[in-house]
Write a protein that holds these residues in place. Structure first.
Motif, PDB file in Angstrom:
ATOM      1  N   LEU A 252      40.297  51.165  42.878  1.00 51.32           N
ATOM      2  CA  LEU A 252      40.827  49.926  42.455  1.00 51.32           C
ATOM      3  C   LEU A 252      41.199  49.552  41.125  1.00 51.32           C
ATOM      4  O   LEU A 252      41.098  48.590  40.489  1.00 51.32           O
ATOM      5  N   VAL A 253      41.807  50.750  40.470  1.00 50.83           N
ATOM      6  CA  VAL A 253      42.425  50.709  39.042  1.00 50.83           C
ATOM      7  C   VAL A 253      43.711  51.041  39.167  1.00 50.83           C
ATOM      8  O   VAL A 253      44.195  51.933  40.172  1.00 50.83           O
ATOM      9  N   PRO A 254      44.764  50.661  38.384  1.00 45.16           N
ATOM     10  CA  PRO A 254      46.065  51.248  38.399  1.00 45.16           C
ATOM     11  C   PRO A 254      46.379  52.601  38.240  1.00 45.16           C
ATOM     12  O   PRO A 254      45.625  53.286  37.535  1.00 45.16           O
ATOM     13  N   ARG A 255      47.236  53.235  38.759  1.00 46.90           N
ATOM     14  CA  ARG A 255      47.763  54.321  38.629  1.00 46.90           C
ATOM     15  C   ARG A 255      48.698  54.057  37.259  1.00 46.90           C
ATOM     16  O   ARG A 255      49.326  53.132  36.845  1.00 46.90           O
ATOM     17  N   GLN A 256      48.711  55.426  36.538  1.00 45.83           N
ATOM     18  CA  GLN A 256      49.491  55.385  35.456  1.00 45.83           C
ATOM     19  C   GLN A 256      50.683  56.624  35.471  1.00 45.83           C
ATOM     20  O   GLN A 256      50.692  57.465  35.921  1.00 45.83           O
ATOM     21  N   SER A 257      51.678  56.127  34.953  1.00 45.83           N
ATOM     22  CA  SER A 257      53.033  57.126  34.991  1.00 45.83           C
ATOM     23  C   SER A 257      53.401  56.807  33.236  1.00 45.83           C
ATOM     24  O   SER A 257      54.047  55.759  33.096  1.00 45.83           O
ATOM     25  N   GLY A 258      53.845  57.993  32.730  1.00 46.52           N
ATOM     26  CA  GLY A 258      54.289  57.788  31.349  1.00 46.52           C
ATOM     27  C   GLY A 258      54.782  59.188  30.919  1.00 46.52           C
ATOM     28  O   GLY A 258      54.355  60.313  31.195  1.00 46.52           O
ATOM     29  N   THR A 259      55.689  59.131  29.909  1.00 43.40           N
ATOM     30  CA  THR A 259      56.241  60.137  29.242  1.00 43.40           C
ATOM     31  C   THR A 259      57.021  59.926  27.961  1.00 43.40           C
ATOM     32  O   THR A 259      57.244  58.543  27.841  1.00 43.40           O
ATOM     33  N   GLY A 260      56.729  60.706  26.892  1.00 40.63           N
ATOM     34  CA  GLY A 260      57.373  60.212  25.479  1.00 40.63           C
ATOM     35  C   GLY A 260      56.665  59.218  25.130  1.00 40.63           C
ATOM     36  O   GLY A 260      57.391  58.362  24.116  1.00 40.63           O
ATOM     37  N   GLY A 261      55.447  58.975  25.103  1.00 39.36           N
ATOM     38  CA  GLY A 261      54.533  57.781  24.527  1.00 39.36           C
ATOM     39  C   GLY A 261      54.755  56.667  25.313  1.00 39.36           C
ATOM     40  O   GLY A 261      53.800  55.653  24.632  1.00 39.36           O
ATOM     41  N   ALA A 284      36.771  39.914  48.724  1.00 43.06           N
ATOM     42  CA  ALA A 284      37.533  39.110  47.628  1.00 43.06           C
ATOM     43  C   ALA A 284      38.653  38.307  48.207  1.00 43.06           C
ATOM     44  O   ALA A 284      38.936  37.133  47.574  1.00 43.06           O
ATOM     45  N   ARG A 285      39.267  38.694  49.140  1.00 37.24           N
ATOM     46  CA  ARG A 285      40.327  37.604  49.861  1.00 37.24           C
ATOM     47  C   ARG A 285      39.652  36.563  50.268  1.00 37.24           C
ATOM     48  O   ARG A 285      40.035  35.472  50.347  1.00 37.24           O
ATOM     49  N   SER A 286      38.351  36.455  51.200  1.00 32.94           N
ATOM     50  CA  SER A 286      37.650  35.598  51.321  1.00 32.94           C
ATOM     51  C   SER A 286      37.269  34.438  50.545  1.00 32.94           C
ATOM     52  O   SER A 286      37.386  33.279  50.750  1.00 32.94           O
ATOM     53  N   VAL A 287      36.768  35.116  49.401  1.00 31.83           N
ATOM     54  CA  VAL A 287      36.479  34.435  48.186  1.00 31.83           C
ATOM     55  C   VAL A 287      37.567  33.595  47.882  1.00 31.83           C
ATOM     56  O   VAL A 287      37.519  32.233  47.338  1.00 31.83           O
ATOM     57  N   LEU A 288      38.619  34.032  47.324  1.00 29.88           N
ATOM     58  CA  LEU A 288      39.997  33.483  46.933  1.00 29.88           C
ATOM     59  C   LEU A 288      40.631  32.482  47.803  1.00 29.88           C
ATOM     60  O   LEU A 288      41.115  31.502  47.030  1.00 29.88           O
ATOM     61  N   PRO A 294      36.168  29.144  43.876  1.00 29.13           N
ATOM     62  CA  PRO A 294      36.553  30.661  43.474  1.00 29.13           C
ATOM     63  C   PRO A 294      36.423  30.597  42.102  1.00 29.13           C
ATOM     64  O   PRO A 294      36.579  29.774  41.381  1.00 29.13           O
ATOM     65  N   PRO A 295      36.235  32.000  41.419  1.00 28.02           N
ATOM     66  CA  PRO A 295      36.317  32.076  40.125  1.00 28.02           C
ATOM     67  C   PRO A 295      37.714  31.695  39.383  1.00 28.02           C
ATOM     68  O   PRO A 295      38.615  31.770  40.067  1.00 28.02           O
ATOM     69  N   THR A 296      37.465  30.929  38.338  1.00 26.07           N
ATOM     70  CA  THR A 296      38.517  30.138  37.798  1.00 26.07           C
ATOM     71  C   THR A 296      39.648  30.986  37.271  1.00 26.07           C
ATOM     72  O   THR A 296      40.851  30.830  37.440  1.00 26.07           O
ATOM     73  N   TRP A 297      39.129  32.340  36.637  1.00 24.38           N
ATOM     74  CA  TRP A 297      40.202  33.381  36.158  1.00 24.38           C
ATOM     75  C   TRP A 297      41.145  33.862  37.351  1.00 24.38           C
ATOM     76  O   TRP A 297      42.219  34.143  37.416  1.00 24.38           O
ATOM     77  N   ALA A 298      40.384  33.971  38.396  1.00 26.44           N
ATOM     78  CA  ALA A 298      40.995  34.548  39.600  1.00 26.44           C
ATOM     79  C   ALA A 298      42.087  33.455  40.367  1.00 26.44           C
ATOM     80  O   ALA A 298      43.265  33.758  40.842  1.00 26.44           O
ATOM     81  N   THR A 299      41.659  32.389  40.067  1.00 24.39           N
ATOM     82  CA  THR A 299      42.675  31.239  40.748  1.00 24.39           C
ATOM     83  C   THR A 299      43.916  31.007  39.759  1.00 24.39           C
ATOM     84  O   THR A 299      45.226  31.245  40.439  1.00 24.39           O
ATOM     85  N   LYS A 300      43.841  31.174  38.550  1.00 23.98           N
ATOM     86  CA  LYS A 300      44.853  31.287  37.659  1.00 23.98           C
ATOM     87  C   LYS A 300      45.696  32.452  37.681  1.00 23.98           C
ATOM     88  O   LYS A 300      46.787  32.162  37.546  1.00 23.98           O
ATOM     89  N   VAL A 309      47.617  40.909  44.035  1.00 20.88           N
ATOM     90  CA  VAL A 309      47.060  41.179  42.817  1.00 20.88           C
ATOM     91  C   VAL A 309      45.922  40.641  42.361  1.00 20.88           C
ATOM     92  O   VAL A 309      44.897  41.338  41.855  1.00 20.88           O
ATOM     93  N   ALA A 310      45.652  39.390  42.326  1.00 19.49           N
ATOM     94  CA  ALA A 310      44.590  38.617  42.218  1.00 19.49           C
ATOM     95  C   ALA A 310      43.341  39.136  43.043  1.00 19.49           C
ATOM     96  O   ALA A 310      42.164  39.184  42.717  1.00 19.49           O
ATOM     97  N   ILE A 311      43.683  39.480  44.412  1.00 15.74           N
ATOM     98  CA  ILE A 311      42.610  39.686  45.360  1.00 15.74           C
ATOM     99  C   ILE A 311      42.062  41.156  44.855  1.00 15.74           C
ATOM    100  O   ILE A 311      40.914  41.438  44.781  1.00 15.74           O
ATOM    101  N   VAL A 312      43.010  41.926  44.275  1.00 15.81           N
ATOM    102  CA  VAL A 312      42.410  43.273  44.035  1.00 15.81           C
ATOM    103  C   VAL A 312      41.806  43.125  42.633  1.00 15.81           C
ATOM    104  O   VAL A 312      40.752  43.947  42.353  1.00 15.81           O
TER     105      VAL A 312
END
Length: 343
Positions: A252-261, A284-288, A294-300, A309-312
């Protein structure tokens, strides 16, 4: 004689197990095969050692047995072992790869579960399989009825109301043997419903008798299935150093891709337990979408970003909360604010 500091890599199979270790006194590299019925006997009279195995079918059973003999067992995810396998594939090469992987600093391990926890997971797997069977049966019946002009409404409840009337309408013009077969198909679907409900009843009994499961079920979006599956899948919460580690283990965390800083964040990694991750996202989808508060931060977040994105993000928060409640043995508090630990 294996010393207490000996690290042994074990590649388990159905009948023949492959072992790999290096003698600490002489530096001799040992590769040995053991039959299944001689495996535990071989380690019974040995000094305690660190045994690494790949987390696969049967590994939990052998980990419990070896732990009971006084050995330390670490179960390694396959993704951590694969980089050490090399180009060729063999049991001896796999055992050597496990031996190498288990000694790496910061290596991630899978918690050894109790038989009771595995029993709950077995109920979940059987229920999941029955749900797939039921979906296949329903879709097959829908498709066949469509061939004769009967379009069934969407939804399980709507199908139950309309299918009997559909059978009566097509019975006037189709052979009786086909109508009887359709009715048998519908009867099988009802039987699957009963079997699924019975498994859920057994899970409910286990849930009522488990304090940890009842505790995390107080989290909005965590119901019977999610609570029991989380307790059984996570095992010992101390296997994770933080809630973020649990969320990462669930993918449930994002994958990362990077090069050269330059670092770029991608979609979620989808590592770990797909079943538990799916339950958390559905919760989470049911709550939202259906919760009255629902949580204020998730609604915003849903207002400025795509809803998924908010559901995840909410599912990630739920996973962290589950770890906190299990690791610290606390009850859920809606307005709880965590405070940094003062050294």
């Amino acid at each position: 004689m294996i010393s207490s500091k000996t690290v042994v890599g074990v590649d388990i199979a159905k009948r023949v197990f492959q072992l790999h270790w290096v003698e600490p006194d002489t530096g001799e590299v040992v590769s040995r095969q053991l039959k299944r019925d001689r495996f535990l006997e071989y380690f019974t009279n040995r000094s305690p050692c660190l045994i690494g195995m790949e987390a696969c079918g049967g590994s939990q059973h052998w980990a419990r047995q070896l732990t009971a003999l006084g050995h330390e067992v670490k179960l390694m995810p396959a993704c951590w072992v694969k980089p050490f396998c090399g180009s060729n594939k063999s049991d001896a090469q796999d055992a050597r790869a496990i031996w190498s992987a288990v000694q790496q600093p910061g290596a991630k391990t899978v918690a050894v579960k109790t038989e009771a926890q595995q029993a709950v997971l077995a109920l979940h797997r059987i229920r999941q399989q029955l749900v797939k069977f039921r979906t296949a049966q329903i879709n097959g019946l829908r498709g066949l009825l469509t061939e004769y002009g009967e379009i069934m409404p969407l939804g399980r409840a709507a199908l139950a109301k309309g299918v009997v009337a559909a059978f009566e309408r097509i019975a006037e013009r189709l052979p009786a043997v086909l109508i009887d077969t359709f009715r048998e198909q519908w009867s099988r679907i009802a039987t699957l419903d009963d079997q699924i409900n019975e498994i859920e009843r057994r899970l409910q009994v286990w849930h009522r008798n488990d304090a940890s499961s009842r505790r995390i079920a107080e989290i909005p979006g965590v119901g019977l299935l999610t609570a029991t599956a989380a307790i059984a899948s996570i095992g010992d919460p101390r296997a994770f150093n933080s809630g973020r580690e649990l969320a990462a283990w669930l993918g449930l965390v994002p994958r990362q891709s990077g090069t050269g800083g330059r670092l770029r964040l991608l979609g979620i990694s989808k590592h770990g337990d797909t079943y538990l991750r799916t339950l958390l996202i559905h919760g989470a989808r049911s709550v939202l979408t259906h919760s009255k508060a629902p949580p204020t931060w998730a609604t915003k977040l849903a207002q400025r970003r795509p809803q998924n994105v908010a559901i995840v993000a909410l599912a990630n928060k739920m996973a962290r909360t589950i770890w906190a409640l299990l690791a610290h043995e606390r009850r859920y508090q809606r307005d709880f604010v965590s405070k940094p630990t003062v050294p």
